[in-house]
Structures are given as structure tokens and as C-alpha cells.
Design a protein around this motif. Structure first.
Motif, PDB file in Angstrom:
ATOM      1  N   LEU A 110      52.437  79.381  58.292  1.00 31.89           N
ATOM      2  CA  LEU A 110      51.133  79.855  58.753  1.00 31.89           C
ATOM      3  C   LEU A 110      50.002  79.207  57.967  1.00 31.89           C
ATOM      4  CD1 LEU A 110      51.903  83.678  59.206  1.00 31.89           C
ATOM      5  CD2 LEU A 110      51.708  81.945  60.996  1.00 31.89           C
ATOM      6  N   CYS A 111      50.190  79.107  56.640  1.00 30.71           N
ATOM      7  CA  CYS A 111      49.183  78.442  55.804  1.00 30.71           C
ATOM      8  C   CYS A 111      49.053  76.976  56.182  1.00 30.71           C
ATOM      9  CB  CYS A 111      49.557  78.571  54.330  1.00 30.71           C
ATOM     10  SG  CYS A 111      49.528  80.253  53.687  1.00 30.71           S
ATOM     11  N   ALA A 112      50.192  76.304  56.417  1.00 28.34           N
ATOM     12  CA  ALA A 112      50.161  74.881  56.767  1.00 28.34           C
ATOM     13  C   ALA A 112      49.445  74.662  58.097  1.00 28.34           C
ATOM     14  CB  ALA A 112      51.584  74.337  56.830  1.00 28.34           C
ATOM     15  N   ASN A 113      49.705  75.511  59.072  1.00 24.02           N
ATOM     16  CA  ASN A 113      49.047  75.366  60.371  1.00 24.02           C
ATOM     17  C   ASN A 113      47.536  75.538  60.245  1.00 24.02           C
ATOM     18  OD1 ASN A 113      51.536  74.968  61.610  1.00 24.02           O
ATOM     19  ND2 ASN A 113      51.787  77.136  62.098  1.00 24.02           N
ATOM     20  N   ARG A 114      47.133  76.505  59.420  1.00 27.37           N
ATOM     21  CA  ARG A 114      45.700  76.735  59.245  1.00 27.37           C
ATOM     22  C   ARG A 114      45.045  75.570  58.504  1.00 27.37           C
ATOM     23  NH1 ARG A 114      41.495  78.419  61.733  1.00 27.37           N
ATOM     24  NH2 ARG A 114      39.868  79.282  60.404  1.00 27.37           N
ATOM     25  N   LEU A 115      45.708  75.062  57.471  1.00 32.52           N
ATOM     26  CA  LEU A 115      45.156  73.942  56.716  1.00 32.52           C
ATOM     27  C   LEU A 115      45.149  72.664  57.548  1.00 32.52           C
ATOM     28  CD1 LEU A 115      46.739  74.607  53.205  1.00 32.52           C
ATOM     29  CD2 LEU A 115      44.321  74.735  53.796  1.00 32.52           C
ATOM     30  N   ASP A 116      46.150  72.488  58.414  1.00 28.68           N
ATOM     31  CA  ASP A 116      46.155  71.331  59.320  1.00 28.68           C
ATOM     32  C   ASP A 116      44.942  71.364  60.247  1.00 28.68           C
ATOM     33  OD1 ASP A 116      48.443  70.259  58.268  1.00 28.68           O
ATOM     34  OD2 ASP A 116      49.778  71.187  59.739  1.00 28.68           O
ATOM     35  N   THR A 117      44.607  72.554  60.721  1.00 27.21           N
ATOM     36  CA  THR A 117      43.449  72.692  61.599  1.00 27.21           C
ATOM     37  C   THR A 117      42.155  72.381  60.862  1.00 27.21           C
ATOM     38  OG1 THR A 117      44.620  74.394  62.868  1.00 27.21           O
ATOM     39  CG2 THR A 117      42.236  74.270  63.144  1.00 27.21           C
ATOM     40  N   LEU A 118      42.069  72.829  59.619  1.00 29.48           N
ATOM     41  CA  LEU A 118      40.832  72.664  58.855  1.00 29.48           C
ATOM     42  C   LEU A 118      40.692  71.280  58.234  1.00 29.48           C
ATOM     43  CD1 LEU A 118      40.764  76.097  56.990  1.00 29.48           C
ATOM     44  CD2 LEU A 118      39.318  75.412  58.896  1.00 29.48           C
ATOM     45  N   MET A 119      41.821  70.696  57.775  1.00 28.01           N
ATOM     46  CA  MET A 119      41.742  69.504  56.948  1.00 28.01           C
ATOM     47  C   MET A 119      42.424  68.274  57.527  1.00 28.01           C
ATOM     48  SD  MET A 119      42.552  71.337  53.288  1.00 28.01           S
ATOM     49  CE  MET A 119      42.187  69.827  52.398  1.00 28.01           C
ATOM     50  N   GLY A 120      43.208  68.423  58.561  1.00 25.54           N
ATOM     51  CA  GLY A 120      43.873  67.275  59.145  1.00 25.54           C
ATOM     52  C   GLY A 120      44.918  66.693  58.214  1.00 25.54           C
ATOM     53  N   GLU A 121      44.875  65.367  58.011  1.00 29.48           N
ATOM     54  CA  GLU A 121      45.878  64.695  57.196  1.00 29.48           C
ATOM     55  C   GLU A 121      45.798  65.088  55.723  1.00 29.48           C
ATOM     56  OE1 GLU A 121      45.429  60.548  57.781  1.00 29.48           O
ATOM     57  OE2 GLU A 121      46.116  60.571  59.880  1.00 29.48           O
ATOM     58  N   GLN A 122      44.638  65.536  55.274  1.00 30.82           N
ATOM     59  CA  GLN A 122      44.489  65.905  53.866  1.00 30.82           C
ATOM     60  C   GLN A 122      45.166  67.232  53.534  1.00 30.82           C
ATOM     61  OE1 GLN A 122      43.185  63.763  51.744  1.00 30.82           O
ATOM     62  NE2 GLN A 122      42.814  62.382  53.473  1.00 30.82           N
ATOM     63  N   SER A 123      45.698  67.917  54.532  1.00 37.40           N
ATOM     64  CA  SER A 123      46.327  69.214  54.271  1.00 37.40           C
ATOM     65  C   SER A 123      47.605  69.080  53.462  1.00 37.40           C
ATOM     66  CB  SER A 123      46.618  69.929  55.592  1.00 37.40           C
ATOM     67  OG  SER A 123      47.564  69.186  56.358  1.00 37.40           O
ATOM     68  N   ALA A 124      48.254  67.885  53.492  1.00 39.15           N
ATOM     69  CA  ALA A 124      49.487  67.699  52.724  1.00 39.15           C
ATOM     70  C   ALA A 124      49.247  67.897  51.237  1.00 39.15           C
ATOM     71  CB  ALA A 124      50.069  66.312  53.000  1.00 39.15           C
TER      72      ALA A 124
END
Length: 448
Positions: free
Chosen positions: A214-228
């Protein structure tokens, strides 16, 4: 009145005796675990009962605290405990025509193209098996990593095998790594794999993995590739970051910022305490709320050894603060190590455990001395002459970064020998990188 003066001295001596007991208790427990890896399993540790009896008699005759007589018994209990953890129940090796299991956690796509995942509730040809298994799927199995998920019920045919330990001192101990992660045996060679349910109907087997998703999905939405990077720093999700980036951080000597450790727990607890104060929550409520939130964070990260150590130490400090007692560094560190090893005894042989506790030991025992050296005004009588001028100059030049430098130096001194043992190299220039990286992490981790 003269007869009452020794009472504070006696109480201090009693507290000192108690503070020595917990480190000795942790040492005896760790010694038992260490011996279990290097001795043959059996009933031979029972001779430690006789050692405990002789020690009890000697302590009684010498009018010493009898509590120390339990140390051989603690070592014996640790020996038997570790022997059981090292010899789990495993099914017979061989081929099975029908294997059913439930996926636990997230599958991982290896660089070789194989899919690795942990499964539980395993049944081999209709016979239920205890524990978890490590399943590897090849490219020709027909399975895709997107088709597998936490709680997926799968059915296939394949082989069961018993993992092998390292063949020489330089090999990776695959068997020990599996046991440290609660996995008893392996499954491979799967054919005809089918998934019997969907993501919507799948049960939550690994709750922490679900929350991380859930955290990864939210960060992917907010940050794109930088979410890693955010997931790596915040929750220790190493599979989301490319290997070349991880290698770059490792060579720079700041890889500890990419793994959930005491620094992350300290940063988040500090940010949470600041927020609770700003919300005008009473101190009597702030401490329990902070303790609950930190424990939840530790659980979401998968109870890694470093985060458990930091969480236990923080809870002990909060308890000491609430009771008005001053915690003792060695006692707190020993209690945290004892707590971790009681629940995960094989972590004693993991690099994460050793590096985490050695870094903390370096900070606890070396940082105060380094910080005092950098504060020229701490010892005005000794601050004269050339040495005093140098120290005053460093204090003015470094200021707050001087404390970060002292922490970095103390932590890296603590992990110097373990790093050389585990990785066969020493990134000494990492001290300079940490002067920039640690303050940046102090900003990024709470924001993430």
C-alpha cells in the motif's frame, strides 16, 4: 547519622551489581547460541547443570549474589534452543505430483529470470507439512511474477529438497539464511502451476508485506521512479532498487541509510514526538502513543534485527524516563540483544545483527569521548595552548556537524572489524560522505 551515610553507597553498589547481571546474562545466552553452531547436537549440554550447582555452592560460601549461578543454565537452554532451530522438521526429498501451498509475502524476480517466493500451508501429495518453504520458479514454468501475490493459493508438481550449508568459509550459507527467515526446506522444478484464487479473495498472510505494498503504491503515484529510493530508505525494500544503485551506496559507505536501522527509528520517533508535542498531547499519553507507533513501524519493516534492536532500546529508554531512572548504556544494549535473540536465535550469525549492535556499541562508548574532545569549552583548564586552540577552532568550524562527525566516527569504528570480516573491504572515506548523507536522511525519512 554517621551510620546512615553508607546507605547511598550500598544502594549504588547494588545497582552496579544488577547492571552487571544483564550483560552477563546476554553473554551466557549468546555463548550457548554460538556453541550450538560449532558442536554436535545431543544431550551433552546437561553437564552444565553440574557446573551451575558448583557455582551456586561457591557463591553461597563466598557470600556473593546467587543469581550468577543461573548463567550456565542460561547457556544450556540457549544451546538446546538453537539446536532445535538448526534442525527443523523437513519432508523427505524427492518429486511430488501434487503440491498445494499459499504464497506468503511478495514474489521476487531475480536477475537470472527465476521467481523466488516464500510459501506456507504446504501440502505434499495430500500430506500437510509444518513450517515454510522457499519456492523457485523457472522461466519455463509458465508463471509470471505479476500473477503471484500474497495469499495466492497455488497448485503444481515439483521437487522438495533440503538446503545445503556453505562448502567453505567464502560460500554463502544458503541453509542458514533460510532458517534465519523461518524457512525450513525448498521446492523447485514446478510444472503446471495454477493460481486458485484472485487478489480480491486472497487472505492477508503477510500483513507487513500488504502494508508495504500500500505504501509503495501511494509513493509510486506521488513520486514515480523516485519511489524506489523512498521505499528503500523508509521500509528497507531492497528488491525495488536496482542493484547498481545499491552497489553505489555500498561503495560510498552510506549503505546503512538504505537499511532500516536505529537511525531510522530515532529519526521517526523524534519526528513523532515533535508532532505529538505540537498537538498539545499530555506527556503521560505521548509516551504510550509513541511506543505503539514505533512498534507498528518495526512490524511493517518485517522485524529486521536492526529495527528490533532500536525499538527495544527506545522502549527501555521510555520506560526509564517514565519511572525517573537513568538508563545504563551497556545494560540497555544487552537487554535489547537478549530480546532479539530470544525470538530469533539464529540472528546472532547474521551480518545485520552484528553490524547493528557493533555500530550501537561504538556510538554508546566512543561518541561521548569524541564529543567531549570536540567541545573545547568542556574542560577550560585543559583548553590552553596549541591543543586548546585547535579544539576551539574545530568547535567553531564544525558546530552541529561536529556532533554528526562524532557519531559517524564512533559508529564506523564499531563496525570496522565486522565489515572487514563480512565484506572484505573498508570504505573509510564513508565518514566524509556521512557528514552530508546523515543530515539529508534526517530530512527525507520523516518526510517520506
Amino acid at each position: 547519622m554517621r551510620n546512615r551515610k553508607p546507605e547511598p553507597l550500598q544502594s549504588r553498589m547494588a545497582e552496579r551489581e544488577q547492571s552487571r547481571f544483564i550483560p552477563l546474562l546476554a553473554l551466557a545466552y549468546g555463548t550457548g547460541l554460538w556453541l550450538a553452531m560449532r558442536t554436535v547436537a545431543g544431550l551433552w549440554p546437561l553437564w552444565l547443570v553440574a557446573v551451575a550447582a558448583f557455582l551456586w555452592l561457591a557463591l553461597r560460601l563466598g557470600r556473593k549474589p546467587l543469581r550468577y549461578a543461573c548463567l550456565p543454565l542460561v547457556a544450556m537452554a540457549a544451546l538446546f534452543y538453537a539446536q532445535g532451530a538448526l534442525q527443523p522438521v523437513m519432508p523427505p526429498e524427492g518429486a511430488y505430483s501434487r503440491i498445494t501451498a499459499t504464497v506468503s509475502g511478495n514474489p521476487v524476480l531475480r536477475s537470472s529470470g527465476r521467481i523466488a517466493l516464500t510459501v506456507c500451508q504446504v501440502s505434499l501429495d495430500g500430506e500437510a507439512q509444518p513450517g515454510k518453504a522457499y519456492l523457485t520458479l523457472s522461466e519455463d514454468s509458465g508463471a509470471r511474477v505479476d500473477d503471484l501475490f500474497d495469499g495466492a493459493a497455488i497448485e503444481f508438481s515439483g521437487k522438495a529438497y533440503h538446503p545445503q550449508g556453505k562448502q567453505n568459509q567464502y560460500d554463502f550459507d544458503f541453509r542458514l539464511w533460510l532458517l534465519q527467515n523461518g524457512i525450513h526446506y525448498g521446492l523447485t522444478g514446478s510444472r503446471g502451476l495454477v493460481v486458485l484464487n484472485t487478489k480480491e479473495t486472497a487472505p492477508w498472510v503477510d500483513v507487513a508485506a500488504r502494508i508495504r505494498n500500500l505504501c509503495a503504491n501511494r509513493l509510486d503515484t506521488l513520486m514515480g521512479e523516485q519511489s524506489a529510493l523512498a521505499m528503500r530508505m523508509l521500509l528497507g525494500e531492497e528488491d525495488r532498487m536496482p542493484e547498481e544503485q545499491q552497489l553505489a551506496f555500498q561503495k560510498a559507505g552510506v549503505m546503512h541509510l538504505m537499511s532500516v536501522s536505529g537511525l531510522h527509528v530515532a529519526l521517526l520517533s523524534g519526528a513523532l514526538m515533535w508532532l505529538l508535542k505540537r498537538l498539545a498531547i499530555r506527556k503521560a499519553i505521548r509516551i504510550p502513543v509513541l511506543a505503539v507507533l514505533v512498534v507498528l513501524y518495526c512490524g511493517v519493516t518485517g522485524f529486521a534485527a536492526a529495527s528490533v534492536r532500536a525499538t527495544v532500546m527506545l522502549l527501555l529508554l521510555l520506560v526509564a524516563q517514565a519511572s525517573g531512572r537513568k538508563p545504563e548504556a551497556l545494560t540497555t544494549l544487552s537487554a535489547a540483544a537478549l530480546f532479539v535473540l530470544i525470538f530469533k536465535p539464529l540472528d546472532l550469525f547474521s551480518a545485520g545483527f552484528v553490524l547493528s549492535f557493533s555500530a550501537m556499541a561504538g556510538i554508546l562508548f566512543l561518541y561521548p569521548r569524541l564529543a567531549r574532545w570536540l567541545r573545547a569549552d568542556a574542560e577550560p583548564k585543559r583548553a590552553n595552548g596549541l591543543r586548546g586552540q585547535i579544539r576551539r577552532g574545530l568547535t567553531r568550524l564544525l558546530g552541529r556537524p561536529g556532533q554528526i562527525l562524532a557519531v559517524s566516527l564512533a559508529a564506523q569504528a564499531g563496525v570496522l572489524l565486522p565489515t572487514a570480516e563480512y565484506y572484505h573491504w573498508l570504505p573509510l572515506y564513508g565518514v566524509a560522505f556521512n557528514l552530508l548523507a546523515v543530515p539529508l536522511a534526517g530530512l527525507l525519512v520523516p518526510l517520506y
